[in-house]
Write an enzyme that holds these catalytic residues in place. Structure first.
Site, mmCIF file in Angstrom:
data_model
loop_
_atom_site.group_PDB
_atom_site.id
_atom_site.type_symbol
_atom_site.label_atom_id
_atom_site.label_comp_id
_atom_site.label_asym_id
_atom_site.label_seq_id
_atom_site.Cartn_x
_atom_site.Cartn_y
_atom_site.Cartn_z
ATOM 1 N N GLU A 204 32.737 43.699 36.627
ATOM 2 C CA GLU A 204 33.922 42.915 36.233
ATOM 3 C C GLU A 204 33.682 42.482 34.781
ATOM 4 O OE1 GLU A 204 34.430 39.210 38.359
ATOM 5 O OE2 GLU A 204 36.541 39.027 37.790
ATOM 6 N N ASP A 282 42.607 39.162 44.373
ATOM 7 C CA ASP A 282 41.435 38.386 43.968
ATOM 8 C C ASP A 282 41.605 36.891 44.283
ATOM 9 O OD1 ASP A 282 38.865 38.101 43.000
ATOM 10 O OD2 ASP A 282 39.344 38.519 40.904
HETATM 11 N N1 ADE Z 1 34.898 34.158 42.906
HETATM 12 C C1 ADE Z 1 36.223 34.104 43.070
HETATM 13 N N2 ADE Z 1 36.831 35.025 42.317
HETATM 14 C C2 ADE Z 1 35.872 35.693 41.656
HETATM 15 C C3 ADE Z 1 35.853 36.780 40.740
HETATM 16 N N3 ADE Z 1 36.962 37.386 40.324
HETATM 17 N N4 ADE Z 1 34.666 37.195 40.254
HETATM 18 C C4 ADE Z 1 33.541 36.593 40.655
HETATM 19 N N5 ADE Z 1 33.501 35.586 41.519
HETATM 20 C C5 ADE Z 1 34.653 35.155 42.028
HETATM 21 ZN ZN ZN Z 2 36.696 38.582 43.272
#
Ligand code: ADE
Ligand code: ZN
Length: 345
Positions: A204, A282
């Site tokens: 990410e 998400d």
């Molecule tokens: N916790 C909640 N959403 C998240 C994300 N997108 N990346 C990492 N941890 C998270």
């Molecule tokens: Zn996430």
């Protein structure tokens, strides 16, 4: 952001789909945050719903996480988790969602003094009600917070022991940079020995190396996000060869500046490279939209076709932790839906 054509929106609205990347605490809407704060007598650092929404301006993951953990403080009872879960399932059902695999962050709650049982039983009772009343099936995935140490993750796995027959797998979330998957090698191995599925957020914000570690050290069944894997052609080839499902989150990527512009989102490239991306929300209360809003936004911005959208929906079922018969039933429903919609302009 403009909307896709009415026809494409209608196609998305009726398309059967599953959600594989939803943090249930990230579905806490500001209105519900106020309601829980009031009934639980928790002080919030915000005076109004508008003020909360104003605070949702992020330039990176950590900006969001700080406010997300703050918001979660209003969740105190089994009833809160039940209500949170049901509110999400109603929205999913309205989006033609048939199945969800929910992440929850037990450490966010146990570190505030709540017993493990409160979140787990509240969510499990919502999951049972959603199946009974909405026909939506679901599974639960326990996420370890990666900014904490591996001993804390082991303590969480131990606390979860009485619930493990109702928990499908473990995940890894929270602050990615500086907390590589390898930090959790032993606890993921222990989870695998208990028959749990394994998933991890990787790529990410973190580098391709973290995706390699998730595959080779954590032995994950899915990669959550995975955007930065595309920087490494050998890794991209590996993900394609493994048929590894990626749980991609377009509006999250936009809100957290993982992509500069939704028009440049890597989803179409992932499909072209033979990867198995899915579309997910998400943390929908924080990022501006639930499942169909994510389908619409990325379709509009990148010009995804109906066929591509149907492929993404099929991937959501083939990548789910469902048995073969259920997967086949859902995929057949998509095929019938696409066949029934073809020819309509
Ligand atoms: N916790 C909640 N959403 C998240 C994300 N997108 N990346 C990492 N941890 C998270
Ligand atoms: Zn996430």
């Amino acid at each position: 952001m403009s909307e896709p054509s009415e026809d494409l929106s209608a196609f998305i609205a009726g398309l059967p789909k599953a959600e594989l990347h939803i943090h249930i605490e990230g579905s806490l809407e500001p209105e519900q945050m106020f309601e829980f704060a009031r009934r639980n007598r928790v002080d919030l650092p915000f005076a109004s719903v508008e003020e909360i929404r104003q605070a949702y301006r992020f330039t990176r993951l950590q900006d969001f996480l700080d406010i997300y953990y703050e918001g979660a403080r209003v969740l105190l009872t089994e009833q809160d988790f039940h209500d949170l879960g049901m509110a999400y399932f109603r929205r999913l059902a309205a989006d033609s969602g048939r199945h969800a695999e929910l992440f929850f962050d037990p450490q966010t709650h146990t570190d505030r003094g709540l017993p493990f049982q409160v979140a787990a039983d509240g969510l499990l009772s919502a999951m049972a009600q959603a199946e009974r009343e909405l026909g939506v099936t679901s599974k639960l995935i326990l996420c370890f917070l990666r900014h904490l140490d591996e001993d804390a993750a082991f303590a969480t796995l131990k606390a979860a022991e009485p619930w493990l027959d109702r928990i499908a797998g473990v995940g890894l979330d929270s602050s990615e940079l500086g907390h590589p998957p390898s930090k959790f090698a032993r606890v993921f191995h222990a989870a695998g020995e208990r028959g749990l599925k394994r998933v991890a957020h990787a790529g990410e914000e973190g580098p391709p190396q973290y995706v390699w570690e998730a595959l080779d050290i954590l032995r994950v069944d899915r990669i959550d996000h995975g955007n930065r894997a595309l920087e490494d052609p050998a890794l991209t080839a590996r993900l394609a060869a493994d048929g590894m499902t990626l749980t991609v989150c377009p509006l999250s990527n936009q809100k957290l500046c993982v992509v500069d512009d939704l028009a440049a989102h890597p989803l179409p490239l992932m499909l072209a490279l033979g990867l198995k991306p899915t579309i997910n929300s998400d943390d929908p209360a924080y990022f501006g939209g639930y499942l169909n809003a994510n389908y619409r936004a990325v379709a509009e911005a990148t010009g995804l076709s109906r066929e591509a959208l149907a492929t993404l929906a099929r991937n959501s079922f083939t990548g789910a932790f469902l048995d073969e018969a259920a997967t086949a039933r859902h995929v057949a429903e998509i095929d019938a839906y696409v066949a029934g919609s073809s020819g309509k302009a």
